[in-house]
Design an enzyme around this catalytic site. Structure first.
Site, PDB file in Angstrom:
ATOM      1  N   PHE A 529       0.834  -1.191   0.000  1.00  0.00           N
ATOM      2  CA  PHE A 529       0.000   0.000   0.000  1.00  0.00           C
ATOM      3  C   PHE A 529       0.874   1.249   0.000  1.00  0.00           C
ATOM      4  O   PHE A 529       1.839   1.330   0.764  1.00  0.00           O
ATOM      5  CB  PHE A 529      -0.881   0.063   1.251  1.00  0.00           C
ATOM      6  CG  PHE A 529      -1.952  -0.984   1.313  1.00  0.00           C
ATOM      7  CD1 PHE A 529      -3.214  -0.751   0.783  1.00  0.00           C
ATOM      8  CD2 PHE A 529      -1.708  -2.205   1.931  1.00  0.00           C
ATOM      9  CE1 PHE A 529      -4.205  -1.714   0.858  1.00  0.00           C
ATOM     10  CE2 PHE A 529      -2.693  -3.175   2.005  1.00  0.00           C
ATOM     11  CZ  PHE A 529      -3.939  -2.931   1.467  1.00  0.00           C
ATOM     12  N   ASP A 530       0.509   2.204  -0.816  1.00  0.00           N
ATOM     13  CA  ASP A 530       1.044   3.541  -0.617  1.00  0.00           C
ATOM     14  C   ASP A 530       0.338   4.128   0.604  1.00  0.00           C
ATOM     15  O   ASP A 530      -0.800   3.755   0.905  1.00  0.00           O
ATOM     16  CB  ASP A 530       0.771   4.403  -1.849  1.00  0.00           C
ATOM     17  CG  ASP A 530       1.178   5.841  -1.635  1.00  0.00           C
ATOM     18  OD1 ASP A 530       2.344   6.093  -1.327  1.00  0.00           O
ATOM     19  OD2 ASP A 530       0.294   6.714  -1.749  1.00  0.00           O
ATOM     20  N   LYS A 531       0.980   5.026   1.304  1.00  0.00           N
ATOM     21  CA  LYS A 531       0.357   5.603   2.499  1.00  0.00           C
ATOM     22  C   LYS A 531      -0.531   6.797   2.161  1.00  0.00           C
ATOM     23  O   LYS A 531      -1.750   6.757   2.332  1.00  0.00           O
ATOM     24  CB  LYS A 531       1.413   6.026   3.532  1.00  0.00           C
ATOM     25  CG  LYS A 531       0.796   6.634   4.800  1.00  0.00           C
ATOM     26  CD  LYS A 531       1.857   7.176   5.748  1.00  0.00           C
ATOM     27  CE  LYS A 531       2.427   8.492   5.278  1.00  0.00           C
ATOM     28  NZ  LYS A 531       1.454   9.628   5.368  1.00  0.00           N
ATOM     29  N   THR A 532       0.088   7.830   1.641  1.00  0.00           N
ATOM     30  CA  THR A 532      -0.612   9.105   1.472  1.00  0.00           C
ATOM     31  C   THR A 532      -1.669   9.011   0.376  1.00  0.00           C
ATOM     32  O   THR A 532      -1.361   8.691  -0.771  1.00  0.00           O
ATOM     33  CB  THR A 532       0.387  10.221   1.126  1.00  0.00           C
ATOM     34  OG1 THR A 532       1.400  10.256   2.137  1.00  0.00           O
ATOM     35  CG2 THR A 532      -0.307  11.564   1.061  1.00  0.00           C
ATOM     36  N   VAL A 731      -1.287  -1.022  -4.306  1.00  0.00           N
ATOM     37  CA  VAL A 731      -2.451  -0.154  -4.242  1.00  0.00           C
ATOM     38  C   VAL A 731      -1.988   1.278  -4.031  1.00  0.00           C
ATOM     39  O   VAL A 731      -1.236   1.564  -3.090  1.00  0.00           O
ATOM     40  CB  VAL A 731      -3.391  -0.569  -3.093  1.00  0.00           C
ATOM     41  CG1 VAL A 731      -4.674   0.272  -3.110  1.00  0.00           C
ATOM     42  CG2 VAL A 731      -3.741  -2.053  -3.189  1.00  0.00           C
TER      43      VAL A 731
END
Length: 866
Positions: A529-532, A731
């Site tokens: 997963f990307d965070k932002t 994602v």
């Protein structure tokens, strides 16, 4: 088979003339590692030729439009030389016919790739320097395939342009050429014909006529034994004619291509039955085979209807505001900048932004969201008109969505053919023509299996040389084996499931770009997963407030809001936006002498006293002394929790510390819990923020492993490392995460309804900005894989059972009945995917120690003072 595409770099990147430029490196990084792309590299410039980007790709895995989309998403463009046709056609009734038409098209000079499916969608990629769109349509006509009126994937009605290829200007993010035969106003109904000249149900009518003729011949031979022999044989001959009409045409086409397909086996078996006098059984074979094809086509029409239903969502007319009057005009005539009136409880006619009114809109047709979304007018239409793609979601509306109880006025930002709805229908229709890995495997299996069956049949004809039986008995057995061994069910097992799965996903606002990504979704065992913007909202919010001893929260926030209201910094906007909930409605005092200190904070004056708001270095620089020990302790504690802090001081009094951070999405924890429940144990968060911030968010949402401080290249390396241990999805939002998404087995973009780039870069696009659709997409992928496995077991199992049975005496009649029964069984099994529902997830418990936006009940400053 590998194809090589060479593109001039000056054409791709007009501002770049050096192949060593960083833009070229980034472009190669996005392409390299993509499934289906074997290699992307630069061919150095020669004395008379510019530098070129060379892409080696497998067209049956990654289509030219996907390469085009990846290139354009990287800020480059592909020359208008390559065209792309997406056609709804008549004359393709089942999978074998689809393969034949595609194979014949691929033999045309200039056609790079052609794929077709059983629900009459055809995708062609071609070189405009060698062949035109008109020539392709003419070639299709020569094959008995007609282009339907609703040829752009049954999309919303748009103005019909000329039939020849042309280029659309989609703006900088979509500067590429399409050659779509656009629909005329309205959407034509789905046509189940096998040939446009024979009407919408030609094959079904022929099959039924074959059945009537077969029944007549059987009745004459059994009930009127004294009738002339020619009478019953004439009836059987009619059954042969009606039942074998389409099969013969298909067999001839295949033989021209030097291909032996299932149709050829069936014809050989039917003719063989007639040779030995088994007219009734030969007629029965052709009747059941043609009836099975007709029912297969009719059943798979349900999957096509699911996509056509999307295309019919947009109304055909709109109410256009002209001065003080409303004029009803066709949607196809709307132009960018037109203002339309949307009545309560009616469908919105075009993409645009709200200029008048406040209300809610049901966006489920586009995003799959079950709850209506609030909408309100933009503050300044002139400003919104400059960059409508940057507007907040609460201002944007989409064609085909349903207005609530209040009237809205909308300014059109996209013509009908470029609306989000039209693009969804187009992308889904293209996806339905893409083959999955299992489908490619079964087609390769059929290529050698069908000739092997013919060899086996010839060997069985020689049985009288080995055993004592008449030639007629051996011949009959050989024909029965031909029927039993024909892999009809195998040919339809995978594409029927892929069609149904893609259609079902689109209905819930999930775009899956082909059978490959859909199958891969079901194989995922790790997700990055990307965070932002993915796990978090992507904007800072107040998380903790620590007022100093003797200072109330209201007093602290009133001062902070008064100062930050004069700043446009993102952290300042967060203080002003979220501070109202904590300021108790107090009036903000006047602020003077506002001064920004780059990287440290701000200073100002309130009622003659200096206000300092920022980092500890600001206090040393302006006040000449560090903040108090109590404030420093609170500051360290918030930093340890991964928060950005602002210390506030008025004159000589410490007011407190405010902690801000990017907050997790409300559905993030529940989604992660649901993914764990699905058995995906490796969930990793990749972030460019420092490790403490990444760890705090990961702990909050339930992810076990986080990696902070990553540059885009580091994210690509992390994804590739994860791929070494299994199938990985990435994602993200499809913008900054494009290289990492390309490196993953499946790239999944969120909020694609608001982002052209996300639609173009992702293998799977979640149209809603809602992480909760991810478990549905993965669950559907798993169910699709399960259905495909079931269908393969049924199809191969039937062959394994019937071949020995026919060798030991099972007749042609029972063999063909069981054979066609298994074909219909796998079709209807695949259609179960249209009714798929993901089990509702159990809500994840709220973490009482870390709510989303708390005011900390414990005051560490007061404790440290004590």
């Amino acid at each position: 088979m590998t194809r090589i595409l060479q593109l001039d770099i000056p054409l791709l990147l007009p501002e770049v003339d050096d192949a060593a430029d960083g833009c070229v490196t980034r472009l190669i990084a996005e392409l390299d590692g993509r499934p289906g792309v074997e290699q992307a590299h630069v061919i150095e410039a020669g004395p008379e030729s510019p530098a070129r980007l060379c892409i080696h790709y497998a067209p049956d895995i990654v289509a030219l439009p996907r390469i085009r989309d990846l290139v354009t998403a990287a800020g480059a463009r592909i020359s208008d030389r390559f065209g792309h046709l997406l056609l709804a056609v008549d004359g393709i009734g089942y999978q074998r016919r689809a393969r034949t038409v595609a194979a014949r098209l691929r033999q045309l000079p200039g056609v790079l790739e052609a794929q077709a499916n059983m629900v009459s969608m055809l995708r062609v990629e071609f070189d405009r320097q060698q062949i035109s769109a008109d020539a392709i349509v003419v070639a299709l006509s020569g094959m008995g395939v007609g282009v339907r009126a609703d040829s752009e994937a049954a999309g919303p009605p748009v103005a019909p342009p000329p039939a020849h290829g042309h280029a659309h200007d989609h703006g900088p993010a979509r500067d590429h050429a399409h050659d779509h035969a656009r629909p005329s106003a309205g959407v034509a109904p789905h046509d189940h014909s096998h040939g446009s000249r024979l009407g919408p149900h030609g094959e079904l009518i022929f099959a039924l006529m074959a059945g009537v003729s077969l029944l007549a011949g059987f009745a004459i031979s059994r009930l009127a034994p004294d009738a002339p022999l020619w009478l019953s044989r004439s009836a059987y001959a009619a059954a042969y004619g009606f039942g074998g009409f389409f099969t013969l045409r298909e067999a001839i086409d295949n033989l021209k291509l030097r291909r032996f397909e299932i149709d050829t086996l069936m014809l050989v078996a039917a003719v063989g039955a007639a040779v030995i006098g088994a007219y009734a059984e030969g007629a029965l074979l052709l009747f059941l085979f043609s009836l099975g094809h007709a029912l297969e086509h009719f059943a798979m029409g349900r999957a096509r209807h699911a996509i056509e239903a999307l295309g019919r969502l947009a109304p055909e007319t709109a109410l256009v505001v002209q001065g003080d009057t409303l004029v009803e005009r066709p949607v196809a005539e709307l132009r960018i900048g037109d203002r339309i009136r949307v009545r309560p409880d009616s469908r919105i006619a075009a993409d645009g932004f709200v200029v008048e009114g406040v209300g809610s809109v049901d966006q489920s047709p586009i995003t799959g969201e079950s709850i209506a979304v609030d909408k309100q007018a933009v503050a300044d239409p002139a400003v919104a008109r400059i960059a409508p793609q940057r507007l907040a979601a609460n201002h944007i509306v989409y064609a085909g969505t349903i207005n609530g109880a209040t009237a809205l006025a909308v300014e059109v930002t996209r013509v009908a053919g470029d609306s989000m709805l039209a693009r969804m229908v187009q992308l889904v229709s293209e996806a339905e023509t893409q083959k999955s890995p299992t489908q490619r495997l079964t087609e390769r299996f059929e290529r050698w299996f069908v000739p092997l069956v013919l060899v086996l049949a010839v060997a069985l004809l020689l049985a009288p040389l080995v055993i004592d039986e008449p030639f007629s008995a051996s011949f009959y057995r050989a024909m029965a084996v031909l029927v039993a061994a024909s892999p009809c069910a195998l040919a339809i097992a995978t594409p029927s499931a892929i069609l149904s799965g893609v259609a079902r996903a689109a209905r819930d606002g999930v775009l899956v770009k082909g059978g490959g990504p859909l199958e891969m979704l079901g194989a995922i065992n790790a997700i990055a997963f990307d965070k932002t913007g993915t796990l978090t909202h992507g904007e800072p919010r107040i998380r903790d407030i620590y007022p100093a001893p003797g200072i109330t929260t209201q007093e602290l926030m009133t001062v902070a809001m008064a100062v930050e209201s004069l700043s446009d910094h993102p952290l300042a906007r967060a203080i002003v936006r979220d501070g109202d909930a904590h300021a108790g409605g107090r009036a903000l005092p006047p602020v003077t002498h506002m001064q920004s200190h780059a990287g440290l904070g701000v200073s100002a004056t309130i009622a003659g006293e200096t206000v300092l708001l920022g980092k500890s270095e600001l206090f040393e620089q302006v006040a000449g002394q560090p903040p108090s020990a109590a404030m420093a302790a609170a500051n360290r504690k918030l930093h340890a929790a991964g928060q950005t802090t602002m210390m506030v001081q008025l004159g000589s009094r410490a007011l407190g510390v405010i902690g801000l951070s990017d907050t997790p999405r409300q559905d993030a924890r529940q989604t992660i819990a649901e993914l764990h429940r699905l058995g995906i144990s490796r969930l990793v968060m990749l972030s460019g923020d420092h490790q403490q911030v990444a760890d705090a968010i990961a702990t909050d949402v339930g992810i076990d492993l986080s990696r902070g401080g990553l540059m885009p290249a580091d994210k690509v390396a992390a994804v590739r490392q994860m791929r070494g241990q299994g199938t990985v999805a990435m994602v993200g939002d499809g913008v900054n995460d494009a290289p990492a998404m390309a490196a993953a087995d499946v790239g999944i973009a969120m909020g694609a309804a608001g982002s052209d780039v996300a639609l173009e870069t992702a293998d799977v696009a979640l149209m809603a900005d809602n992480l909760g659709r991810l478990p549905f997409a993965i669950g559907l992928g798993r169910r699709t894989r399960a259905i495909i496995r079931q269908n393969l077991v049924v199809s191969l199992g039937m062959v394994a059972v019937l071949v020995p049975a026919t060798l030991f005496g099972l007749g042609i009649g029972p063999a063909v009945a069981l054979h066609e029964g298994s074909t219909l069984l796998v079709v209807f099994n695949a259609l179960r995917l249209l009714a798929y529902r993901h089990p509702a997830a159990t809500p994840a418990p709220i973490n009482p120690t870390n709510p989303i936006n708390p005011v900390n009940p414990v005051n560490p400053i007061k404790e440290s003072a004590q």
